[in-house]
Scaffold this active site. Structure first.
Site, PDB file in Angstrom:
ATOM      1  N   SER A 271       0.814  -1.210   0.000  1.00  0.00           N
ATOM      2  CA  SER A 271       0.000   0.000   0.000  1.00  0.00           C
ATOM      3  C   SER A 271       0.856   1.273   0.000  1.00  0.00           C
ATOM      4  O   SER A 271       1.560   1.543  -0.965  1.00  0.00           O
ATOM      5  CB  SER A 271      -0.948  -0.038   1.203  1.00  0.00           C
ATOM      6  OG  SER A 271      -1.945   0.942   1.100  1.00  0.00           O
ATOM      7  N   ASP A 282      10.100   5.547 -10.076  1.00  0.00           N
ATOM      8  CA  ASP A 282       9.642   6.203 -11.305  1.00  0.00           C
ATOM      9  C   ASP A 282      10.298   7.563 -11.523  1.00  0.00           C
ATOM     10  O   ASP A 282      10.557   7.964 -12.661  1.00  0.00           O
ATOM     11  CB  ASP A 282       8.121   6.380 -11.276  1.00  0.00           C
ATOM     12  CG  ASP A 282       7.379   5.065 -11.457  1.00  0.00           C
ATOM     13  OD1 ASP A 282       8.053   4.034 -11.652  1.00  0.00           O
ATOM     14  OD2 ASP A 282       6.137   5.069 -11.399  1.00  0.00           O
ATOM     15  N   LYS A 296      -0.666  -4.240  -3.174  1.00  0.00           N
ATOM     16  CA  LYS A 296      -1.937  -3.658  -2.711  1.00  0.00           C
ATOM     17  C   LYS A 296      -1.994  -2.209  -3.185  1.00  0.00           C
ATOM     18  O   LYS A 296      -1.379  -1.329  -2.604  1.00  0.00           O
ATOM     19  CB  LYS A 296      -2.050  -3.718  -1.185  1.00  0.00           C
ATOM     20  CG  LYS A 296      -3.357  -3.132  -0.654  1.00  0.00           C
ATOM     21  CD  LYS A 296      -3.414  -3.202   0.866  1.00  0.00           C
ATOM     22  CE  LYS A 296      -4.715  -2.630   1.411  1.00  0.00           C
ATOM     23  NZ  LYS A 296      -4.798  -1.159   1.240  1.00  0.00           N
TER      24      LYS A 296
END
Length: 361
Positions: A271, A282, A296
């Protein structure tokens, strides 16, 4: 009532006749109460009806009875008695998301993705997470035996319950002036705690920072965004998409990145931890090291109800800074390191050298 209940007419539930169908369900429940062989209370019927709805939703949407919600809020306060594991229901199985840091479960060897088959000899297949948690919890210094299925094998762990204290941030200065921060959960005060630990570390002269998110099950979305704003230069951090398609972009406002980062993850990183690792990866703000994360990528909202109960409902899905999907997929680290990685075994050469003349703003 029997003739009214057992008609040959079949009704399809729609928005227009939903209230009538729900009233009919109440009559069915009363019929069950009056005719069922065994004792059954109205409270048990209501609880079963709620669970019936939530069992058909995703694993993270949960109905809490008033007692269960009181226990949940007690745990969130930072201290409780038990073994210290985060669990969810997948299909009919109770699955470990992660053992909490330094908890009895972690010390015993419980691992992410373990399936809990038995609690003190009772097969809990089909149980809800709340029902399972109630069996696993107990007074300090008492023992619970968990039957764990892992890689097709059944292993029994005898674990002594203890007081589990959740302090979400730990820190230390490592050799070669490398800072180390471990974040165990993203609670409502994690950003504040992290700022204090970071301030203490800044007494030393360092520009490399290890952020350890292994076995971090996630937590508060706003907290992780606040913390990312300390480390990721200006630009996107994550995207949140709601059920109506509305999209929210979270961005950093940091002008200059002050630390070169290494982020440690494993199968228990879930999460909000995946949001963090995904933003670092990224945005190329550092290197992610470890094993693939849990996967998740959905967000829950908590709604307390008037009768003291509550529902936790999945209300949105998040995507990483590069708009990559996380739900059911996870994040693959830049450097794969299998098994349990100790901090002293980290190859710090993977963290590029920073200009030591730069200081945190």
């Amino acid at each position: 009532i029997v003739s009214l209940l057992f008609s040959s007419t079949v009704f399809a539930a729609t928005e227009e006749n939903f209230d009538a169908e729900f009233e009919f369900l109440g009559r069915v429940a009363k019929f069950i109460k009056a005719n069922y062989l065994y004792d059954l209370t109205y409270e048990e019927i209501i609880h079963s009806l709620y669970n019936g709805v939530f069992n058909d939703l995703d694993p993270y949407s949960v109905y809490y009875t008033p007692d269960e919600y009181a226990e949940f809020t007690s745990e969130m306060s930072g201290e409780f008695s038990g073994v210290g594991i985060q669990i969810v229901k997948e299909s009919q199985n109770i699955v470990v998301v992660t053992p909490l840091y330094q908890s009895p479960a972690e010390k015993a060897g419980i691992m992410p993705k373990d399936i809990i088959r038995y609690v003190d000899g009772v097969d809990i297949t089909g149980y809800s997470p709340e029902e399972a948690a109630k069996m696993i919890r107990g007074p300090v210094n008492t023992t619970v035996v968990l039957g764990i299925e892992r890689n097709g094998m059944l292993i029994y762990y005898s674990i002594i319950r203890d007081t589990v204290v959740i302090s979400s941030v730990y820190s230390e200065m490592m050799e070669e002036n490398i800072g180390y921060l471990k974040i165990t959960q993203f609670n409502e005060n994690t950003a504040e705690l992290l700022a204090t630990h970071l301030s203490d570390l800044l007494v030393e002269d360092f520009d490399k920072l290890i952020i350890d998110l292994r076995n971090n099950p996630g937590g508060n979305l706003n907290e992780v965004m606040t913390i990312l704003d300390l480390f990721i230069p200006a630009g996107p951090l994550a995207y949140l998409v709601r059920n109506d398609g509305a999209e929210t972009e979270y961005v950093s406002t940091l002008s200059i990145q002050n630390f070169e980062l290494a982020v440690l993850v494993n199968g228990g990183s879930a999460s909000a931890s995946e949001i963090f690792a995904g933003a670092v990866q990224d945005r190329k703000a550092g290197v992610v090291i470890g094993t693939k994360t849990y996967g998740k990528g959905v967000v829950q909202s908590m709604y307390p109800l008037l009768n003291g109960s509550a529902i936790k409902l999945t209300t949105a899905e998040y995507f990483t800074a590069g708009k990559n999907k996380v739900q059911g997929i996870g994040i693959t680290p830049d450097i794969i390191v299998e098994n349990r990685l100790r901090v002293e075994e980290i190859d710090t050469s993977a963290i590029p050298v920073f200009n030591k003349a730069r200081k945190p703003s």
